[in-house]
Design a protein around this motif. Sequence first.
Motif, PDB file in Angstrom:
ATOM      1  N   SER A 212     -58.476  26.499  33.600  1.00 48.93           N
ATOM      2  CA  SER A 212     -57.199  27.027  33.899  1.00 48.93           C
ATOM      3  C   SER A 212     -56.390  26.234  34.593  1.00 48.93           C
TER       4      SER A 212
ATOM      5  N   VAL B 235     -47.788  29.800  25.321  1.00 52.31           N
ATOM      6  CA  VAL B 235     -47.490  29.562  26.585  1.00 52.31           C
ATOM      7  C   VAL B 235     -46.060  28.999  26.793  1.00 52.31           C
ATOM      8  N   ILE B 239     -44.168  33.192  26.776  1.00 51.46           N
ATOM      9  CA  ILE B 239     -44.160  33.624  28.232  1.00 51.46           C
ATOM     10  C   ILE B 239     -43.136  32.910  28.956  1.00 51.46           C
ATOM     11  N   ALA B 240     -42.454  33.645  29.795  1.00 49.75           N
ATOM     12  CA  ALA B 240     -41.277  33.132  30.704  1.00 49.75           C
ATOM     13  C   ALA B 240     -41.789  32.075  31.605  1.00 49.75           C
ATOM     14  N   ALA B 241     -41.060  30.952  31.815  1.00 51.88           N
ATOM     15  CA  ALA B 241     -41.269  29.968  32.638  1.00 51.88           C
ATOM     16  C   ALA B 241     -41.590  30.391  33.862  1.00 51.88           C
ATOM     17  N   THR B 242     -40.851  31.616  34.532  1.00 52.87           N
ATOM     18  CA  THR B 242     -41.263  32.130  35.636  1.00 52.87           C
ATOM     19  C   THR B 242     -42.285  33.003  36.014  1.00 52.87           C
ATOM     20  N   ALA B 244     -46.484  33.162  34.987  1.00 50.39           N
ATOM     21  CA  ALA B 244     -47.610  32.242  34.908  1.00 50.39           C
ATOM     22  C   ALA B 244     -48.875  32.684  33.951  1.00 50.39           C
ATOM     23  N   ALA B 245     -49.078  31.795  33.087  1.00 47.54           N
ATOM     24  CA  ALA B 245     -50.226  32.106  31.868  1.00 47.54           C
ATOM     25  C   ALA B 245     -50.823  30.802  31.610  1.00 47.54           C
ATOM     26  N   VAL B 246     -52.026  30.845  31.272  1.00 47.34           N
ATOM     27  CA  VAL B 246     -52.834  29.752  30.599  1.00 47.34           C
ATOM     28  C   VAL B 246     -53.527  30.210  29.211  1.00 47.34           C
ATOM     29  N   ARG B 272     -55.520  33.298  30.901  1.00 48.23           N
ATOM     30  CA  ARG B 272     -55.451  33.471  32.213  1.00 48.23           C
ATOM     31  C   ARG B 272     -53.811  34.127  32.481  1.00 48.23           C
ATOM     32  N   PHE B 274     -51.630  36.607  35.689  1.00 49.18           N
ATOM     33  CA  PHE B 274     -51.317  37.219  36.977  1.00 49.18           C
ATOM     34  C   PHE B 274     -50.835  38.633  36.891  1.00 49.18           C
ATOM     35  N   LEU B 342     -51.379  30.210  44.875  1.00 51.48           N
ATOM     36  CA  LEU B 342     -51.612  31.322  43.895  1.00 51.48           C
ATOM     37  C   LEU B 342     -52.865  30.107  42.926  1.00 51.48           C
ATOM     38  N   THR B 344     -55.093  29.612  39.628  1.00 54.23           N
ATOM     39  CA  THR B 344     -55.219  30.003  38.270  1.00 54.23           C
ATOM     40  C   THR B 344     -56.579  30.277  37.903  1.00 54.23           C
TER      41      THR B 344
ATOM     42  N   ALA C 241     -49.547  26.398  35.593  1.00 59.54           N
ATOM     43  CA  ALA C 241     -49.030  27.644  35.026  1.00 59.54           C
ATOM     44  C   ALA C 241     -48.392  28.196  36.374  1.00 59.54           C
ATOM     45  N   THR C 242     -48.556  27.791  37.466  1.00 57.02           N
ATOM     46  CA  THR C 242     -47.666  28.237  38.680  1.00 57.02           C
ATOM     47  C   THR C 242     -46.630  27.626  38.924  1.00 57.02           C
ATOM     48  N   ALA C 244     -42.930  26.145  36.810  1.00 56.60           N
ATOM     49  CA  ALA C 244     -41.957  26.641  35.991  1.00 56.60           C
ATOM     50  C   ALA C 244     -41.359  25.678  35.148  1.00 56.60           C
ATOM     51  N   ALA C 245     -41.463  25.521  33.923  1.00 57.70           N
ATOM     52  CA  ALA C 245     -40.829  24.605  33.235  1.00 57.70           C
ATOM     53  C   ALA C 245     -40.471  24.979  31.694  1.00 57.70           C
ATOM     54  N   VAL C 246     -39.573  24.658  31.024  1.00 50.68           N
ATOM     55  CA  VAL C 246     -39.250  24.988  29.570  1.00 50.68           C
ATOM     56  C   VAL C 246     -38.954  23.734  29.009  1.00 50.68           C
ATOM     57  N   THR C 344     -33.910  30.550  34.679  1.00 54.59           N
ATOM     58  CA  THR C 344     -34.273  29.404  33.925  1.00 54.59           C
ATOM     59  C   THR C 344     -33.011  28.869  33.485  1.00 54.59           C
TER      60      THR C 344
ATOM     61  N   GLU D 215     -39.065  33.080  25.635  1.00 59.41           N
ATOM     62  CA  GLU D 215     -39.638  34.366  25.536  1.00 59.41           C
ATOM     63  C   GLU D 215     -38.996  35.484  24.975  1.00 59.41           C
TER      64      GLU D 215
END
Lengths: 427, 427, 427, 427
Positions: A212, B235, B239-242, B244-246, B272, B274, B342, B344, C241-242, C244-246, C344, D215
């Motif tokens: 993760s 990812v 998935i939006a940058a804002t 969270a996912a893995v 992963r 949230f 938070l 992961t 993941a927590t 944010a970047a693009v 973003t 996204e």
Amino acid sequence: MTGLADGVLGGLDGMLGDLEECYVDLHRHPELSYQEIRTAARVAERLAGLDYRVTTGVGGTGVVGVLDNGPGPTVLLRADMDALPVAELTGLPYASTATAIDGDGRRVPVMHACGHDMHVTWLLGAARLLAAARADWRGSVAVVFQPAEEFGGGAQAMVDDGLFELVGVPDVVLGQHVAPAPAGMVLCRAGTIMAASDSVLVRLFGRGGHGSRPETTVDPVVMAAATVLRLQTVVSREIAATDAAVVTVGAINAGTQDNVIPSEAELRVNVRSFDQQVRRRALAAVERIVRAEATASGAPREPEITVTNSFPITVNDEPATLRLTAAFTDHFGADRVVEAPLATGSEDFGVLGDACGAPSVFWFVGGIDAAAFAEAEATGRLETDVPSNHSPHFAPVPHPTIATGVRALVAAALAWLRDGPGDRARA
Amino acid sequence: MTGLADGVLGGLDGMLGDLEECYVDLHRHPELSYQEIRTAARVAERLAGLDYRVTTGVGGTGVVGVLDNGPGPTVLLRADMDALPVAELTGLPYASTATAIDGDGRRVPVMHACGHDMHVTWLLGAARLLAAARADWRGSVAVVFQPAEEFGGGAQAMVDDGLFELVGVPDVVLGQHVAPAPAGMVLCRAGTIMAASDSVLVRLFGRGGHGSRPETTVDPVVMAAATVLRLQTVVSREIAATDAAVVTVGAINAGTQDNVIPSEAELRVNVRSFDQQVRRRALAAVERIVRAEATASGAPREPEITVTNSFPITVNDEPATLRLTAAFTDHFGADRVVEAPLATGSEDFGVLGDACGAPSVFWFVGGIDAAAFAEAEATGRLETDVPSNHSPHFAPVPHPTIATGVRALVAAALAWLRDGPGDRARA
Amino acid sequence: MTGLADGVLGGLDGMLGDLEECYVDLHRHPELSYQEIRTAARVAERLAGLDYRVTTGVGGTGVVGVLDNGPGPTVLLRADMDALPVAELTGLPYASTATAIDGDGRRVPVMHACGHDMHVTWLLGAARLLAAARADWRGSVAVVFQPAEEFGGGAQAMVDDGLFELVGVPDVVLGQHVAPAPAGMVLCRAGTIMAASDSVLVRLFGRGGHGSRPETTVDPVVMAAATVLRLQTVVSREIAATDAAVVTVGAINAGTQDNVIPSEAELRVNVRSFDQQVRRRALAAVERIVRAEATASGAPREPEITVTNSFPITVNDEPATLRLTAAFTDHFGADRVVEAPLATGSEDFGVLGDACGAPSVFWFVGGIDAAAFAEAEATGRLETDVPSNHSPHFAPVPHPTIATGVRALVAAALAWLRDGPGDRARA
Amino acid sequence: MTGLADGVLGGLDGMLGDLEECYVDLHRHPELSYQEIRTAARVAERLAGLDYRVTTGVGGTGVVGVLDNGPGPTVLLRADMDALPVAELTGLPYASTATAIDGDGRRVPVMHACGHDMHVTWLLGAARLLAAARADWRGSVAVVFQPAEEFGGGAQAMVDDGLFELVGVPDVVLGQHVAPAPAGMVLCRAGTIMAASDSVLVRLFGRGGHGSRPETTVDPVVMAAATVLRLQTVVSREIAATDAAVVTVGAINAGTQDNVIPSEAELRVNVRSFDQQVRRRALAAVERIVRAEATASGAPREPEITVTNSFPITVNDEPATLRLTAAFTDHFGADRVVEAPLATGSEDFGVLGDACGAPSVFWFVGGIDAAAFAEAEATGRLETDVPSNHSPHFAPVPHPTIATGVRALVAAALAWLRDGPGDRARA
């Protein structure tokens, strides 16, 4: 000459039942490279009663039988004995269920997926026929049962362990391989017949961690995947279309579970070529790509790139090939002797001739039921319906494959051996 | 309340040597999920003399101890017991050299790379202190030693096997995890604290054959590599940058040797998230990509995609978290209690509260030497110098980690339990 | 305060027809960055009769109007004017069919795909209303029409060209953007509201040649493709993941025909981040990957990697945001003022406040028909049915978007300006 | 026969200065396919005074000259006229700086990077010599200046426009190409000499949007990049090493700026093959991969895959090749006539012979300074130092390339034409 081979082969029909039993037994009991203990024992037993001077343990598990039969040329006939870590899927009643511990300490399934069981059977049959008909010919026959062809090194190991001190320098070195061609056919060509092969073990180093939190790691799975895709460009972009080369990643292994990023990945790469310059270019490209992809990942440590194994190009001596082809044409008829295509497969057979300075010839013997082959060809389904060597479905038909291979070996040997008094008497 | 926890914890210092021995013993003998036989036996032994009503074999190898100590609230304290198939590289004198057979029949190394040995030690210490000081509090304490957290299912298995019939419905469910934070610190947050995790096993089917004849095969190594690279785009693009996912491919395995193209490849993918919508989108994208990459390769058969394991999002009850944080602040001082980021990582801890309808809180306890942590932070080398959970280098320092975790558990439990006559007498 | 804004805005209804004409005219005539000649002329014309002290050509094509209206605070209101090289697909009767020559000498379509035509319209409306009602307030208003926001640099160019010598140091800098949210809504947040953006131009060098002889070339198309895929791993593997970047590759261009391998490829990469450390890590990873992929291809020359453009993080001053939000709530009612999500997108608006040391606030105004938005949201089709900024389908509805934006600007400005005698008389 | 060619070629030396001027002029003024207006005009001018019956505008811009010179065979000699959209980098004093509007409406640089300027020069020289020496031979000569070879279709266009009504059915169709071989050499081979070529235009559809919100989009840049990498596997995995094929993506184009995700991407793919079965397999694999990669991306619309252009395999008639090679050997000497390797390049020359049912032969004429070529070969730098056709560095040396090509055309034509009274008189 026809007459000679026909005479020597007179006993073949009565022997086929026994040879099939031998084949099935070997098929059921495949052994990995350098582990051919049981196979070598069966070979030695069968040679025992035939007046061959037998030496075992040559180059590990190799077996050599020499039959000195008066003044004349020496012919070396070679068969390889080892099987592959493949799980058999043929569904045959005699399919292998064997397993073994491989060189990396893993228990793996084992299968004669390359037909070396057939090779051993052929050479045992030929050895017996030549011994039985020794009145018909003069010279010496050396039957060489080699270990560890698959991972290379077996031929060299026998050479290093004194093979040619046992045999002397032969006049010719001969070998044959069962192939996905119609049973009953023999296939040969002068000059280059098989590819060089280089096995390259690649270890890629990342930094492991929790699945993760990839940002705390250097992910070797992604590194390995990117490397595999980039390696496709060696053949697609760096080798001329009119040259021939293959770069195969036969194994990719990293990690054991989904939520742990492992710290390493391993690739096993095989490079085939028919030309030294192409070979060098392909190997250099593999190394360049592996290193650059590790850099792209930010690898904490350079990859390890090891050539674990190399097979030379197999080149058939031209005059010897002509002599051989003539003998085959006499024995089988012209319609059963065809020119072999250039094969991308590799062999360490060439090591033997190179080591002793004798000419050598290697050829193929079809192993697929001729009717089934013809139908697959007619319907454009050769590739899907006719499993090739190393496939878990590879299964030569015993008849007429066994007989054809024995005939080919005997006819080939007699093309060099001198007529004996028995044969002359018959003539 | 401070006084109560301080009183109950009075015996801790004299117990630390024994707890460290316990920890080192568990660290040396890690066991995989559902194989925690030896660990469960040690747990049961240590609970034996402490007046807990002990039940073993709950949900496989789980152990439950209940101490009924008069009318009052019931507090469930949970520790997980299992280790990981990781080869330990800590270099510690008590490093694991253990191996075990995993669920796929492979022999693998085993290591407490996630610190569950510490969790068990903590809970055994707290259980002993609470039992010794039972005059000071009223209510019931249930200590739950859970199997198989790593591969999920352990919490559910205990629930299904009657955990709450043994314990009753608790007033609160509490659990803690050792983390790569400074030893001496506790970290908590209200609301979502850990991610959902889904384990997806992907089997890709090609057609095997000889490494030199790729044109007769469908190469699953290339198929797997292309899939891994494409999965990175879930990812990076979907998935939006804002959010969270893995998406991690923790394992890629195909083939064993360079010159045989295998017929299958296996990927182990971990997802992963949230948020349920993000989770669904990521899982759908994984499936779409896997299927399309098989099609791109001309796969003879559809891939098999199996969700083998799912952890829910871990959500801390808000009022319970406030009560807990207040108790920690009282006991440790405000400077040692910080808001957890938070995480992961994932847990099946949430299953317990969900199953019984009780509020639950989960928190972290630092396990890294505080000075070393501070230096790594100051030099920007946290990620390289502070191994995270699941790393082969993960190694919490016994002191003050053991004491801090025991203190946290006791302080947390007493925040719900009622004062006993002993405590009142002292006051 | 409500009364003040309501009074100043009394004339808005009668002005809406004219403002819509202005909007449609600007929409029909979009101009690229630093080419806003016609737009600036229209702006200057409209400001001409309103008593603003107008300066044109500020920072290229920028226009500044200052209305000094007695002692009191100075409020800077900013609108950006430039359009994008996008081919409009809205199907609107007033859709753009304009083209222009871009910075690379290519003729490209041009469209107000980001809504700056709306921004200009809003600010012209507010300027007129504030001028008309100058009896009601005291202080100074500076209306700033900025060029070249899209490719950055416009705000800095105005600063460098003496913007604050024209305006003085304002008490607050305010700006607003039309967004894919329901028309009638305003959205704001304190602290970070928009991302940093870095534009990276990558030139990859191969060696060109005939399409049929790749082995004589270094193929930049493959190099570019491998780079794009690898760049996906920056976000998927190297950023938590927590965080944010693009990382977007917005353009990939190489070659013009199928049978010539070109000698170069060009990538245009955009990196978004909300944190300096994440930004540095992402940019470093982009460079590492670009260089390594060129090495993997055996590039004859190092890639050129140029940061052509950078936008800072947009951070709203907290006290100023509170004051603004209070004014909006008073004017619009609490149900039309919501907290903006972290966006973003990026802006060079922040440059203005940074340059003069004044607090600044930036907010969003919804531009999508509220009923259509609600339906798209209810059916989970927001992403497909509501085009976002920069889409060729992006089309704010004129009503009530024009009115809402004018109201927001006036309400915002008056939250800083002082009451004038007119207002006090009315009260 | 030697005597005949030598006689006819007697005037060549005096003509070389003029032919070089012609070549340099053409090189300076390259024109794209079907735009060969100026080139065709120059050709027509030069043919005008030579007694050829000249027809212009055949198949667009093609020019045909027929010289009927008494009873005897008809020989068709063909040269192609068009240039390529390549920016010349030769640094020659007469390097092209021309540009033109291509078929997609883009202004592109233009260069004779394939040497068709040389082909035209050769044929003009041969036409003049044959006309001047018409006493020496009998029969008919048709000189055919073809448009649009590069993008195919030119030969077919001339056929469709009545070429063979102008010329009649010739006894042989002859053509030649300048090649990266030593100047002074001619190279030919019987049977297949050049590859089939198929041009495939691929349009990939995504969904555009803002670069910071991937996204909400389907990114066609990633789709295109993944497709390019996967297309490498067609040759590396699906075509046997001993077959020859090339799959080149010569152009990849999507987007114009970094912060807008475009909605489409375009790939221009070229497929070369020497065998119909290989050709079909490669084209099918390209289509399968393109479609699957679009699916992997979740494309909202199926890709468009269009074969825009196909060249047949170029096959030299065996008896005609023997006759030609004999004539070359007589004229140049055996050491200057070598067997051509199989070329992966393609031609639409074969269309002419196929259309009229006449045998055809195509050959190569070296264009690289012989000493420079020898040195590059000796130092293993052929690929880097000898630019191949279509390279921006491709630059045949005028001498002896011009003379060699004229000689080859004349010698070839006379191998079919009948002796005339002039020649017989001389003999």
